[in-house]
Design an enzyme around this catalytic site. Sequence first.
Site, mmCIF file in Angstrom:
data_model
loop_
_atom_site.group_PDB
_atom_site.id
_atom_site.type_symbol
_atom_site.label_atom_id
_atom_site.label_comp_id
_atom_site.label_asym_id
_atom_site.label_seq_id
_atom_site.Cartn_x
_atom_site.Cartn_y
_atom_site.Cartn_z
ATOM 1 N N ARG A 38 8.438 6.530 1.722
ATOM 2 C CA ARG A 38 9.568 5.676 1.330
ATOM 3 C C ARG A 38 10.895 6.245 1.826
ATOM 4 O O ARG A 38 11.831 5.500 2.094
ATOM 5 C CB ARG A 38 9.615 5.521 -0.183
ATOM 6 C CG ARG A 38 8.492 4.646 -0.686
ATOM 7 C CD ARG A 38 8.532 4.501 -2.182
ATOM 8 N NE ARG A 38 7.502 3.578 -2.603
ATOM 9 C CZ ARG A 38 7.213 3.321 -3.865
ATOM 10 N NH1 ARG A 38 7.882 3.928 -4.843
ATOM 11 N NH2 ARG A 38 6.258 2.472 -4.163
ATOM 12 N N LYS A 204 -5.802 -5.943 -10.577
ATOM 13 C CA LYS A 204 -4.820 -6.715 -11.361
ATOM 14 C C LYS A 204 -5.139 -8.198 -11.278
ATOM 15 O O LYS A 204 -4.414 -8.995 -10.677
ATOM 16 C CB LYS A 204 -3.413 -6.456 -10.822
ATOM 17 C CG LYS A 204 -2.966 -5.021 -11.035
ATOM 18 C CD LYS A 204 -1.602 -4.814 -10.413
ATOM 19 C CE LYS A 204 -1.426 -3.427 -9.875
ATOM 20 N NZ LYS A 204 -0.983 -3.379 -8.477
ATOM 21 N N GLY A 355 -0.909 -0.650 -3.121
ATOM 22 C CA GLY A 355 -1.054 0.799 -3.061
ATOM 23 C C GLY A 355 -2.430 1.268 -2.615
ATOM 24 O O GLY A 355 -2.558 2.033 -1.647
ATOM 25 N N GLY A 378 4.705 -4.580 -6.186
ATOM 26 C CA GLY A 378 5.046 -5.723 -7.034
ATOM 27 C C GLY A 378 5.894 -6.751 -6.300
ATOM 28 O O GLY A 378 5.679 -7.960 -6.428
HETATM 29 P P1 ADP Z 1 -3.651 -2.563 -4.780
HETATM 30 O O1 ADP Z 1 -3.194 -1.202 -5.257
HETATM 31 O O2 ADP Z 1 -4.223 -2.525 -3.405
HETATM 32 O O3 ADP Z 1 -2.590 -3.609 -4.956
HETATM 33 P P2 ADP Z 1 -4.845 -3.063 -7.346
HETATM 34 O O4 ADP Z 1 -3.800 -2.149 -7.881
HETATM 35 O O5 ADP Z 1 -4.856 -4.475 -7.821
HETATM 36 O O6 ADP Z 1 -4.835 -3.061 -5.743
HETATM 37 O O7 ADP Z 1 -6.275 -2.510 -7.662
HETATM 38 C C1 ADP Z 1 -6.774 -1.320 -7.091
HETATM 39 C C2 ADP Z 1 -7.906 -0.810 -7.929
HETATM 40 O O8 ADP Z 1 -8.865 -1.817 -8.141
HETATM 41 C C3 ADP Z 1 -8.637 0.346 -7.312
HETATM 42 O O9 ADP Z 1 -8.393 1.498 -8.078
HETATM 43 C C4 ADP Z 1 -10.108 -0.073 -7.401
HETATM 44 O O10 ADP Z 1 -10.955 0.970 -7.826
HETATM 45 C C5 ADP Z 1 -10.083 -1.175 -8.413
HETATM 46 N N1 ADP Z 1 -11.198 -2.130 -8.299
HETATM 47 C C6 ADP Z 1 -11.579 -2.813 -7.213
HETATM 48 N N2 ADP Z 1 -12.659 -3.572 -7.467
HETATM 49 C C7 ADP Z 1 -12.989 -3.359 -8.758
HETATM 50 C C8 ADP Z 1 -14.018 -3.841 -9.610
HETATM 51 N N3 ADP Z 1 -14.936 -4.712 -9.175
HETATM 52 N N4 ADP Z 1 -14.044 -3.407 -10.889
HETATM 53 C C9 ADP Z 1 -13.112 -2.540 -11.320
HETATM 54 N N5 ADP Z 1 -12.108 -2.040 -10.573
HETATM 55 C C10 ADP Z 1 -12.052 -2.442 -9.296
HETATM 56 MG MG MG Z 2 -2.453 -0.647 -7.203
#
Ligand code: ADP
Ligand code: MG
Length: 397
Positions: A38, A204, A355, A378
């Site tokens: 960043r 999420k 992330g 976000g």
């Molecule tokens: P990002 O950080 O890419 O925006 P999120 O924060 O929404 O994505 O989610 C990331 C997390 O989702 C990871 O830690 C991963 O382990 C978890 N995850 C992915 N698929 C599943 C699942 N089927 N059940 C539970 N957790 C999951």
């Molecule tokens: Mg995340």
Amino acid sequence: MTTMTLRDVDVTGKTCLVRVDFNVPTEPGTGRITDDSRIRAALPTIHYLQSKNARVVLCSHNGRPNGKVVEELRMTAVRERAADWFGTTVVDAGLPGDGPAAGPNPALVIGNLKPGGIAMLENLRFNPGEEANDPAFAQALASLADIYINDAFGAAHRAHASTVGVAEYLPAVAGYLMERELKMLTRALESAERPAVAIIGGAKVTDKIHVLANLAKRVDTVLIGGGMVAAFLKAQGHGPGVAKISDDDVHTAGQLLFSSDASIMTPIDVVVAREFREHSTPRIVDITAVPDDCLVLDIGPKTRASYADEIIDAKKIIWNGPMGVVEWPAFAEGTRSVARAVAAAPDAFKLVGGGSTVAVIEEMQLRSEITHVSTGGGASLEFLEGKVLPGVAALDA
Ligand code: ADP
Ligand code: MG
């Protein structure tokens, strides 16, 4: 894009208040910075301002001090790391306005800056006026400079004094990082590049299901993975296992499946396990046979192949969220195969955000194959959801 940018104002010799997102991840305990991307992301704007002999006053929040001075959340380490990258000293400028005494007098420090010199305010959230978007704090910030530049895309979804309030009192424009994020995200949503594929996964579910609803209006195909799979399984009348899913999410998933113009692809097979543990025994099952006592933790091999076929043919790819629990090798292959397919897709515009998703791209050393890696978690989700970001709306048009 109608937002004014650095290119539209004359910054020569001016004092510029630059809102950056230097809320960097640190190691608990030691406070050591674990990732300074960043800070590096602000370099184009900083170098440009220095080349114009502007005086640069950087400001950022760091963590959640809730309006009080929290020693561990001072900007000291960030200021030192920034100085390394900028190749010049970055002076501590304290915080303006009424509030906790957080360091030196900002007006004095800034008044002593030489042309091209850089100062950094203390953690903005030490003052309760920051998150409250208090006009007095916004004015105090504005009084320090001639021009306000917002380069903190990652904070643009928050209406705070340093992202929204301050823009009322000064000429307010986007910095280079902000400009690039807006350009790339706008292209993701609006360009005519076809076929367009959105890949949505992660944890999420409730937040992302609305992102998915907006993307489904703008792409040809949506590939579903991650924690969201359970909501879609339930909406399709399959057993979702023991995942906790809200009725609202199942309802939204059902509406998307049956009424969206895009083709919504859900897994045909998945990797399940009895417990949410790294060493739970993984089992591959067809979607019609998810056991009632299991959790869906990744997409299966048939699904990986069919998703890869869609991705390889795409001319526009938007990816947010891993396909499974990518941190655990037994449930990582779905995400890794999607990452390989995205990297391999020839001549496509590729936008990746989130992330954990970006972490996979970095770890697999695929960043150079991606058109744009979005820095603001976000903020990029809200943009993709179709919302107007308050920090963008506040800039001069
Ligand atoms: P990002 O950080 O890419 O925006 P999120 O924060 O929404 O994505 O989610 C990331 C997390 O989702 C990871 O830690 C991963 O382990 C978890 N995850 C992915 N698929 C599943 C699942 N089927 N059940 C539970 N957790 C999951
Ligand atoms: Mg995340």
